[in-house]
Design an enzyme around this catalytic site. Sequence first.
Site, PDB file in Angstrom:
ATOM      1  N   TYR A  55      -7.184-127.147 -67.064  1.00 14.91           N
ATOM      2  CA  TYR A  55      -6.631-127.148 -65.701  1.00 14.91           C
ATOM      3  C   TYR A  55      -7.601-127.788 -64.705  1.00 14.91           C
ATOM      4  CZ  TYR A  55      -2.737-124.121 -67.108  1.00 14.91           C
ATOM      5  OH  TYR A  55      -1.612-123.603 -67.695  1.00 14.91           O
ATOM      6  N   SER A 212       5.666-122.270 -64.627  1.00 10.53           N
ATOM      7  CA  SER A 212       6.409-123.059 -63.620  1.00 10.53           C
ATOM      8  C   SER A 212       7.745-122.396 -63.267  1.00 10.53           C
ATOM      9  CB  SER A 212       6.637-124.497 -64.107  1.00 10.53           C
ATOM     10  OG  SER A 212       5.415-125.199 -64.168  1.00 10.53           O
ATOM     11  N   PRO A 213       7.720-121.119 -62.866  1.00 17.27           N
ATOM     12  CA  PRO A 213       8.976-120.415 -62.581  1.00 17.27           C
ATOM     13  C   PRO A 213       9.745-121.020 -61.399  1.00 17.27           C
ATOM     14  CG  PRO A 213       7.094-119.140 -61.826  1.00 17.27           C
ATOM     15  CD  PRO A 213       6.537-120.267 -62.632  1.00 17.27           C
ATOM     16  N   LEU A 214       9.029-121.736 -60.521  1.00 16.10           N
ATOM     17  CA  LEU A 214       9.692-122.369 -59.367  1.00 16.10           C
ATOM     18  C   LEU A 214       9.831-123.869 -59.626  1.00 16.10           C
ATOM     19  CD1 LEU A 214       7.637-120.487 -56.598  1.00 16.10           C
ATOM     20  CD2 LEU A 214       9.722-119.731 -57.796  1.00 16.10           C
ATOM     21  N   GLY A 216       7.614-125.863 -60.638  1.00 12.93           N
ATOM     22  CA  GLY A 216       6.441-126.603 -60.182  1.00 12.93           C
ATOM     23  C   GLY A 216       6.600-127.072 -58.738  1.00 12.93           C
ATOM     24  N   GLY A 217       7.475-126.408 -57.968  1.00 10.53           N
ATOM     25  CA  GLY A 217       7.665-126.750 -56.554  1.00 10.53           C
ATOM     26  C   GLY A 217       9.015-127.418 -56.290  1.00 10.53           C
ATOM     27  N   PHE A 220      11.646-126.198 -53.736  1.00 11.23           N
ATOM     28  CA  PHE A 220      11.515-126.350 -52.282  1.00 11.23           C
ATOM     29  C   PHE A 220      11.909-127.740 -51.790  1.00 11.23           C
ATOM     30  CE2 PHE A 220       8.583-123.340 -54.093  1.00 11.23           C
ATOM     31  CZ  PHE A 220       9.068-122.180 -53.510  1.00 11.23           C
TER      32      PHE A 220
HETATM   33  N1  LIG Z   1       1.526-122.764 -70.860  1.00  8.77           N
HETATM   34  C1  LIG Z   1       1.770-123.923 -70.314  1.00  8.77           C
HETATM   35  O1  LIG Z   1       1.995-124.950 -71.001  1.00  8.77           O
HETATM   36  C2  LIG Z   1       1.788-124.037 -68.821  1.00  8.77           C
HETATM   37  C3  LIG Z   1       2.256-125.208 -68.201  1.00  8.77           C
HETATM   38  C4  LIG Z   1       2.270-125.264 -66.801  1.00  8.77           C
HETATM   39  C5  LIG Z   1       1.831-124.157 -66.055  1.00  8.77           C
HETATM   40  N2  LIG Z   1       1.350-123.040 -66.690  1.00  8.77           N
HETATM   41  C6  LIG Z   1       0.915-121.844 -65.920  1.00  8.77           C
HETATM   42  O2  LIG Z   1       1.948-121.500 -65.032  1.00  8.77           O
HETATM   43  C7  LIG Z   1       1.439-121.388 -63.718  1.00  8.77           C
HETATM   44  C8  LIG Z   1       2.520-121.706 -62.735  1.00  8.77           C
HETATM   45  O3  LIG Z   1       2.968-123.057 -62.881  1.00  8.77           O
HETATM   46  P1  LIG Z   1       3.285-123.914 -61.584  1.00  8.77           P
HETATM   47  O4  LIG Z   1       2.068-124.099 -60.790  1.00  8.77           O
HETATM   48  O5  LIG Z   1       4.025-125.128 -61.990  1.00  8.77           O
HETATM   49  O6  LIG Z   1       4.251-122.851 -60.829  1.00  8.77           O
HETATM   50  P2  LIG Z   1       5.375-122.875 -59.756  1.00  8.77           P
HETATM   51  O7  LIG Z   1       5.202-121.552 -59.049  1.00  8.77           O
HETATM   52  O8  LIG Z   1       6.672-123.202 -60.384  1.00  8.77           O
HETATM   53  O9  LIG Z   1       5.030-124.081 -58.748  1.00  8.77           O
HETATM   54  C9  LIG Z   1       3.911-124.051 -57.942  1.00  8.77           C
HETATM   55  C10 LIG Z   1       4.066-125.122 -56.897  1.00  8.77           C
HETATM   56  O10 LIG Z   1       5.094-124.719 -55.978  1.00  8.77           O
HETATM   57  C11 LIG Z   1       4.583-124.714 -54.654  1.00  8.77           C
HETATM   58  N3  LIG Z   1       5.130-123.566 -53.916  1.00  8.77           N
HETATM   59  C12 LIG Z   1       5.115-122.267 -54.274  1.00  8.77           C
HETATM   60  N4  LIG Z   1       5.707-121.485 -53.352  1.00  8.77           N
HETATM   61  C13 LIG Z   1       6.108-122.337 -52.356  1.00  8.77           C
HETATM   62  C14 LIG Z   1       6.808-122.151 -51.142  1.00  8.77           C
HETATM   63  N5  LIG Z   1       7.194-120.924 -50.738  1.00  8.77           N
HETATM   64  N6  LIG Z   1       7.085-123.260 -50.393  1.00  8.77           N
HETATM   65  C15 LIG Z   1       6.702-124.495 -50.793  1.00  8.77           C
HETATM   66  N7  LIG Z   1       6.022-124.730 -51.956  1.00  8.77           N
HETATM   67  C16 LIG Z   1       5.730-123.659 -52.727  1.00  8.77           C
HETATM   68  C17 LIG Z   1       3.088-124.529 -54.804  1.00  8.77           C
HETATM   69  O11 LIG Z   1       2.436-125.070 -53.668  1.00  8.77           O
HETATM   70  P3  LIG Z   1       1.384-124.175 -52.824  1.00  8.77           P
HETATM   71  O12 LIG Z   1       0.158-124.089 -53.649  1.00  8.77           O
HETATM   72  O13 LIG Z   1       1.212-124.967 -51.569  1.00  8.77           O
HETATM   73  O14 LIG Z   1       2.030-122.844 -52.578  1.00  8.77           O
HETATM   74  C18 LIG Z   1       2.798-125.307 -56.074  1.00  8.77           C
HETATM   75  O15 LIG Z   1       2.630-126.682 -55.813  1.00  8.77           O
HETATM   76  C19 LIG Z   1       0.224-122.344 -63.703  1.00  8.77           C
HETATM   77  O16 LIG Z   1      -0.706-122.039 -62.703  1.00  8.77           O
HETATM   78  C20 LIG Z   1      -0.335-122.086 -65.076  1.00  8.77           C
HETATM   79  O17 LIG Z   1      -1.132-120.927 -65.058  1.00  8.77           O
HETATM   80  C21 LIG Z   1       1.342-122.963 -68.042  1.00  8.77           C
END
Ligand SMILES: NC(=O)c1ccc[n+]([C@@H]2O[C@H](COP(=O)([O-])OP(=O)(O)OC[C@H]3O[C@@H](n4cnc5c(N)ncnc54)[C@H](OP(=O)(O)O)[C@@H]3O)[C@@H](O)[C@H]2O)c1
Length: 298
Positions: A55, A212-214, A216-217, A220
Site C-alpha cells: 500500500y 472497497s465497500p464504497l 473506491g469512491g 460519490f
Molecule cells: N484485499 C484486497 O485486494 C484489497 C483491495 C483494495 C482495498 N483493500 C482494503 O480495503 C480498504 C478500503 O478500500 P477503498 O479505499 O477502496 O474503500 P472505499 O471506502 O470503497 O473508498 C475509499 C475512497 O472513497 C472516498 N470517500 C469515502 N467516504 C467519502 C465521502 N463521504 N465522500 C466522498 N468521498 C468519500 C475516500 O476519500 P477520503 O479519503 O477523502 O474520504 C477514498 O478515496 C483499503 O484501505 C484496504 O485496506 C483490500
Amino acid sequence: MVKKVQLSSDGPELSRIVAGMWRISEVDHSVNNTVSMIEAAVANGITTFDNADIYGDYSAEEVFGEAFEKSGVARDQVQFVAKYNIILPSSNRPSNELHMYNTSFEHIVKSVENSLKLHRTDYLDLALIHRPDPLMVPQEVVKAMEELKNDGKVKYFGVSNFSVRQFEMLQSFIPFQLVTNQIEISPFALDSFTNGDLDYCIEHNRKPMAWSPLGGGKLFQSGDSEFFRVLNLLCDRYDCTQDQLVFAWLIKHPASILPITGTTKADRIVAAARAVGIQLTREDWFRFYVAARGEDVP
Ligand SMILES: NC(=O)c1ccc[n+]([C@@H]2O[C@H](COP(=O)([O-])OP(=O)(O)OC[C@H]3O[C@@H](n4cnc5c(N)ncnc54)[C@H](OP(=O)(O)O)[C@@H]3O)[C@@H](O)[C@H]2O)c1
C-alpha cells in the site's frame, strides 16, 4: 459504538467495521492525519486496522506504525491485519522486476518480519495471502504459517480474493482455520451475492471482510441514474449519508460482512461507525440491491 465479531469458531475478534490503510500515505501530513484517524476510530469501536506491504507504493505500513506509536493507543486494544504476496515494480523496491505474486516460504516470512518492524509491533493479529497465486505451493505456505505462528509473530491467518475452491484447497493443507476471505463487495461489485462466496462463508462460519465497500469512491460520483435516485431516497428515509447507507446495507447480510472503510478522514470514520445503528427493512435492502444490479431480481 462498533462491536467486535469473531471471524470463525477459532478465529480472532475484529471490529465489525475495519479501518483500511491503503490510502493513508497519499494525503498531506499523512502521519498526523493517521494519528487523528486512529484515535477517532478507536474511540468509536473501530479497533481493527487493515494494511498491506504494497500500500502507498510500499509506504503505508511505515506511516501507520509511526502514527500508531504517536497515538498513544494501547496495542492490546487494537488488531493489526496485513497482506502479502503481491510484487509491484517500485522505486522503493528496486529489485522488483514486474507485477506478479510470490507466495514462497521465504517471501512470506521475510515480508511479515519487515511488516512487524514497520508496524512497530512484535505480532500481527491476522496475516492474509493477498491474491491467489498460480505458483503457490500449499505445503510451503503451511510451513511459513506454522513457523510464524510458533514464533508468536502472527496469531491468525486468512486469505484475500480467493474463490471458494481456492480457499478449500489451501484450507485442506492447514491444521488450523483460515479465518476469513477478504473480498470485494459493494454496490458495484455484487458477484459474491450469487457466486457462492458468501454462502460458503455462512456454511463454514467464516466472516468475510469487504474491500472497497464504497466502490473506491465511485459512490460519490453522483449521477442521475436510477441507482443514485434510490440511494438518495434511502438516505432521506434513514436520515443518513450515502456511505452510512451502504455500510448498513452490507451489515444486514447474514454472512456478517465486515466492511473495510477506505477513508482518510477522521470524521468519515466516525460516520462509518454510526452506520451500525441503521436497520434497513427487507424491502429497502432489496430496493437498493435491485438499483445496484440495474435490473430486477430473477
Ligand atoms: N484485499 C484486497 O485486494 C484489497 C483491495 C483494495 C482495498 N483493500 C482494503 O480495503 C480498504 C478500503 O478500500 P477503498 O479505499 O477502496 O474503500 P472505499 O471506502 O470503497 O473508498 C475509499 C475512497 O472513497 C472516498 N470517500 C469515502 N467516504 C467519502 C465521502 N463521504 N465522500 C466522498 N468521498 C468519500 C475516500 O476519500 P477520503 O479519503 O477523502 O474520504 C477514498 O478515496 C483499503 O484501505 C484496504 O485496506 C483490500
